[in-house]
Write an enzyme that holds these catalytic residues in place. Structure first.
Site, PDB file in Angstrom:
ATOM      1  N   CYS A   1      48.640  54.254  64.701  1.00  0.00           N
ATOM      2  CA  CYS A   1      48.888  55.671  65.022  1.00  0.00           C
ATOM      3  C   CYS A   1      48.889  56.493  63.725  1.00  0.00           C
ATOM      4  O   CYS A   1      48.555  55.994  62.662  1.00  0.00           O
ATOM      5  CB  CYS A   1      50.204  55.824  65.782  1.00  0.00           C
TER       6      CYS A   1
ATOM      7  N   HIS B   1      40.885  58.012  46.355  1.00  0.00           N
ATOM      8  CA  HIS B   1      41.132  56.670  46.903  1.00  0.00           C
ATOM      9  C   HIS B   1      42.530  56.542  47.498  1.00  0.00           C
ATOM     10  O   HIS B   1      43.043  55.437  47.642  1.00  0.00           O
ATOM     11  CB  HIS B   1      40.901  55.613  45.813  1.00  0.00           C
TER      12      HIS B   1
ATOM     13  N   GLN C   1      40.443  58.787  40.970  1.00  0.00           N
ATOM     14  CA  GLN C   1      40.298  57.556  41.755  1.00  0.00           C
ATOM     15  C   GLN C   1      41.603  56.769  41.733  1.00  0.00           C
ATOM     16  O   GLN C   1      41.724  55.743  42.399  1.00  0.00           O
ATOM     17  CB  GLN C   1      39.177  56.701  41.177  1.00  0.00           C
TER      18      GLN C   1
ATOM     19  N   THR D   1      36.641  56.072  33.550  1.00  0.00           N
ATOM     20  CA  THR D   1      36.108  55.349  34.712  1.00  0.00           C
ATOM     21  C   THR D   1      34.816  54.645  34.328  1.00  0.00           C
ATOM     22  O   THR D   1      34.020  55.184  33.551  1.00  0.00           O
ATOM     23  CB  THR D   1      35.874  56.280  35.926  1.00  0.00           C
TER      24      THR D   1
ATOM     25  N   GLU E   1      34.020  53.019  25.930  1.00  0.00           N
ATOM     26  CA  GLU E   1      32.869  52.134  26.162  1.00  0.00           C
ATOM     27  C   GLU E   1      31.765  52.853  26.931  1.00  0.00           C
ATOM     28  O   GLU E   1      32.022  53.799  27.664  1.00  0.00           O
ATOM     29  CB  GLU E   1      33.319  50.908  26.969  1.00  0.00           C
TER      30      GLU E   1
ATOM     31  N   CYS F   1      55.094  51.440  67.158  1.00  0.00           N
ATOM     32  CA  CYS F   1      53.995  51.590  68.127  1.00  0.00           C
ATOM     33  C   CYS F   1      53.220  50.291  68.319  1.00  0.00           C
ATOM     34  O   CYS F   1      52.315  50.219  69.151  1.00  0.00           O
ATOM     35  CB  CYS F   1      53.036  52.698  67.666  1.00  0.00           C
TER      36      CYS F   1
HETATM   37  P1  OAD Z   1      37.390  50.330  35.874  1.00  0.00           P
HETATM   38  O1  OAD Z   1      38.295  49.212  35.509  1.00  0.00           O
HETATM   39  O2  OAD Z   1      36.124  49.992  36.577  1.00  0.00           O
HETATM   40  O3  OAD Z   1      36.997  51.155  34.552  1.00  0.00           O
HETATM   41  C1  OAD Z   1      37.984  51.582  33.657  1.00  0.00           C
HETATM   42  C2  OAD Z   1      37.292  52.366  32.548  1.00  0.00           C
HETATM   43  O4  OAD Z   1      38.288  52.916  31.706  1.00  0.00           O
HETATM   44  C3  OAD Z   1      36.371  51.520  31.664  1.00  0.00           C
HETATM   45  O5  OAD Z   1      35.103  52.172  31.553  1.00  0.00           O
HETATM   46  C4  OAD Z   1      37.082  51.514  30.309  1.00  0.00           C
HETATM   47  O6  OAD Z   1      36.194  51.498  29.208  1.00  0.00           O
HETATM   48  C5  OAD Z   1      37.842  52.831  30.372  1.00  0.00           C
HETATM   49  N1  OAD Z   1      39.028  52.927  29.519  1.00  0.00           N
HETATM   50  C6  OAD Z   1      39.901  51.948  29.178  1.00  0.00           C
HETATM   51  N2  OAD Z   1      40.887  52.440  28.410  1.00  0.00           N
HETATM   52  C7  OAD Z   1      40.632  53.769  28.260  1.00  0.00           C
HETATM   53  C8  OAD Z   1      41.285  54.841  27.575  1.00  0.00           C
HETATM   54  N3  OAD Z   1      42.410  54.616  26.889  1.00  0.00           N
HETATM   55  N4  OAD Z   1      40.750  56.078  27.652  1.00  0.00           N
HETATM   56  C9  OAD Z   1      39.599  56.292  28.342  1.00  0.00           C
HETATM   57  N5  OAD Z   1      38.946  55.327  29.010  1.00  0.00           N
HETATM   58  C10 OAD Z   1      39.450  54.080  28.964  1.00  0.00           C
HETATM   59  O7  OAD Z   1      38.274  51.382  36.706  1.00  0.00           O
HETATM   60  P2  OAD Z   1      37.809  52.605  37.610  1.00  0.00           P
HETATM   61  O8  OAD Z   1      36.542  53.206  37.117  1.00  0.00           O
HETATM   62  O9  OAD Z   1      38.991  53.475  37.788  1.00  0.00           O
HETATM   63  O10 OAD Z   1      39.105  51.530  43.742  1.00  0.00           O
HETATM   64  O11 OAD Z   1      37.522  51.875  38.991  1.00  0.00           O
HETATM   65  C11 OAD Z   1      37.091  52.631  40.086  1.00  0.00           C
HETATM   66  C12 OAD Z   1      37.667  52.064  41.342  1.00  0.00           C
HETATM   67  O12 OAD Z   1      37.399  50.674  41.419  1.00  0.00           O
HETATM   68  C13 OAD Z   1      39.189  52.144  41.459  1.00  0.00           C
HETATM   69  O13 OAD Z   1      39.663  53.390  41.933  1.00  0.00           O
HETATM   70  C14 OAD Z   1      39.496  51.060  42.439  1.00  0.00           C
HETATM   71  C15 OAD Z   1      38.568  49.975  41.939  1.00  0.00           C
HETATM   72  O14 OAD Z   1      38.152  49.060  42.881  1.00  0.00           O
HETATM   73  C16 OAD Z   1      39.832  51.215  44.795  1.00  0.00           C
HETATM   74  O15 OAD Z   1      40.800  50.492  44.728  1.00  0.00           O
HETATM   75  C17 OAD Z   1      39.339  51.818  46.074  1.00  0.00           C
END
Ligand code: OAD
Length: 240
Positions: free
Chosen positions: A132, A121, A103, A189, A215, A151
């Site tokens: 375009c 993403h 992501q 994530t 977490e 454009c």
């Molecule tokens: P989040 O900020 O929602 O979640 C980050 C996750 O990483 C949390 O569950 C943390 O506990 C975990 N985390 C933190 N440090 C870590 C480590 N050292 N090792 C493993 N895990 C760790 O971020 P995403 O899940 O990436 O979309 O968010 C998903 C999408 O929401 C992103 O791609 C973005 C955002 O809006 C777009 O911009 C389209």
């Protein structure tokens, strides 16, 4: 002293896997020093999503939006892939069938050497025209006085904003990989954003799903095993 992370049978499962899918989120790039979205100091805790990450916000104030993405792009370029990114690239080298669906838009997996990467993403390293099919590299900060394309459209980052659909070919490839995977790793994530998060659910994959995250997340209830640790405390131990 920190307790060693219990990997259990994960090494054996990795060796035995015929097809591996890895889903990553911003937590893996936290290891490189980039902020996550929803954690402490996360981008969506201090910035307004609808202003900065939507087509409507961009239409209202493209300079504000580009100012922010210029900063983020420079931040991406200023950091290095972490031990966790590098370990995933090594796991791919030893795997028969390996797909990394991320992501993240920071290009750190590619810079670490991962090959079969699906950028769900999009990617901040390119800009695209709103009107375009034109694209251009986005390596250095974009000149805020030159946001218009010839454009008549506007340059925008090649990433997926809220309310937009994911690139169809990329999403299809990710669902196919989930369908054939027998092992899936879900790393860093929160599992809050669909359709990416749905890749790890039993409706989509029959794989044994292992979450690596310090977490609990929205996906914890759906996975077969959760390892409560940072990505870099686990992944480097899986490569020899
Ligand atoms: P989040 O900020 O929602 O979640 C980050 C996750 O990483 C949390 O569950 C943390 O506990 C975990 N985390 C933190 N440090 C870590 C480590 N050292 N090792 C493993 N895990 C760790 O971020 P995403 O899940 O990436 O979309 O968010 C998903 C999408 O929401 C992103 O791609 C973005 C955002 O809006 C777009 O911009 C389209």
């Amino acid at each position: 002293m920190q307790e060693a992370v219990q990997l259990g049978d994960l090494e054996d499962r990795l060796d035995a896997a015929r097809s591996i899918l890895v889903l990553t989120g911003s937590g893996i790039s936290a290891e490189s020093g980039l902020p996550t979205f929803r954690g402490v100091g996360g981008l969506w805790r201090t910035h307004r999503v609808e202003e900065l990450a939507s087509a409507a916000g961009f239409e209202r104030d493209p300079v504000l939006v580009w100012t922010w993405y210029n900063e983020r792009r420079l931040a991406h370029r200023a950091v290095e892939p972490s031990a966790a990114h590098v370990a995933l690239a090594k796991i791919e080298q030893n795997a028969a069938d390996f797909t990394l669906a991320t992501q993240n838009v920071d290009s750190l997996h590619l810079r670490a050497g991962s090959r079969n990467v699906l950028e769900l993403h999009g990617k901040l390293r390119e800009a695209k025209c709103t009107r375009c099919d034109a694209r251009r590299p986005f390596d250095d900060a974009l000149d805020l006085n030159a946001l218009e394309h010839a454009c008549g459209g506007m340059w925008r980052p090649d990433i997926v904003w809220f309310g937009e659909t994911l690139p169809a070919d990329v999403l299809e490839a990710a669902f196919e990989a989930a369908g054939r995977a027998d092992l899936m790793l879900v790393i860093g994530t929160s599992g809050m954003v669909r359709p990416a998060a749905s890749l790890a659910t039993k409706a989509v994959t029959q794989a044994y799903v292992v979450e690596i995250n310090p977490e609990e997340t929205a996906l914890t209830a759906h996975v077969d095993r959760s390892i409560r640790a940072r990505a870099s405390d686990v992944l480097p131990h899986l490569v020899t």
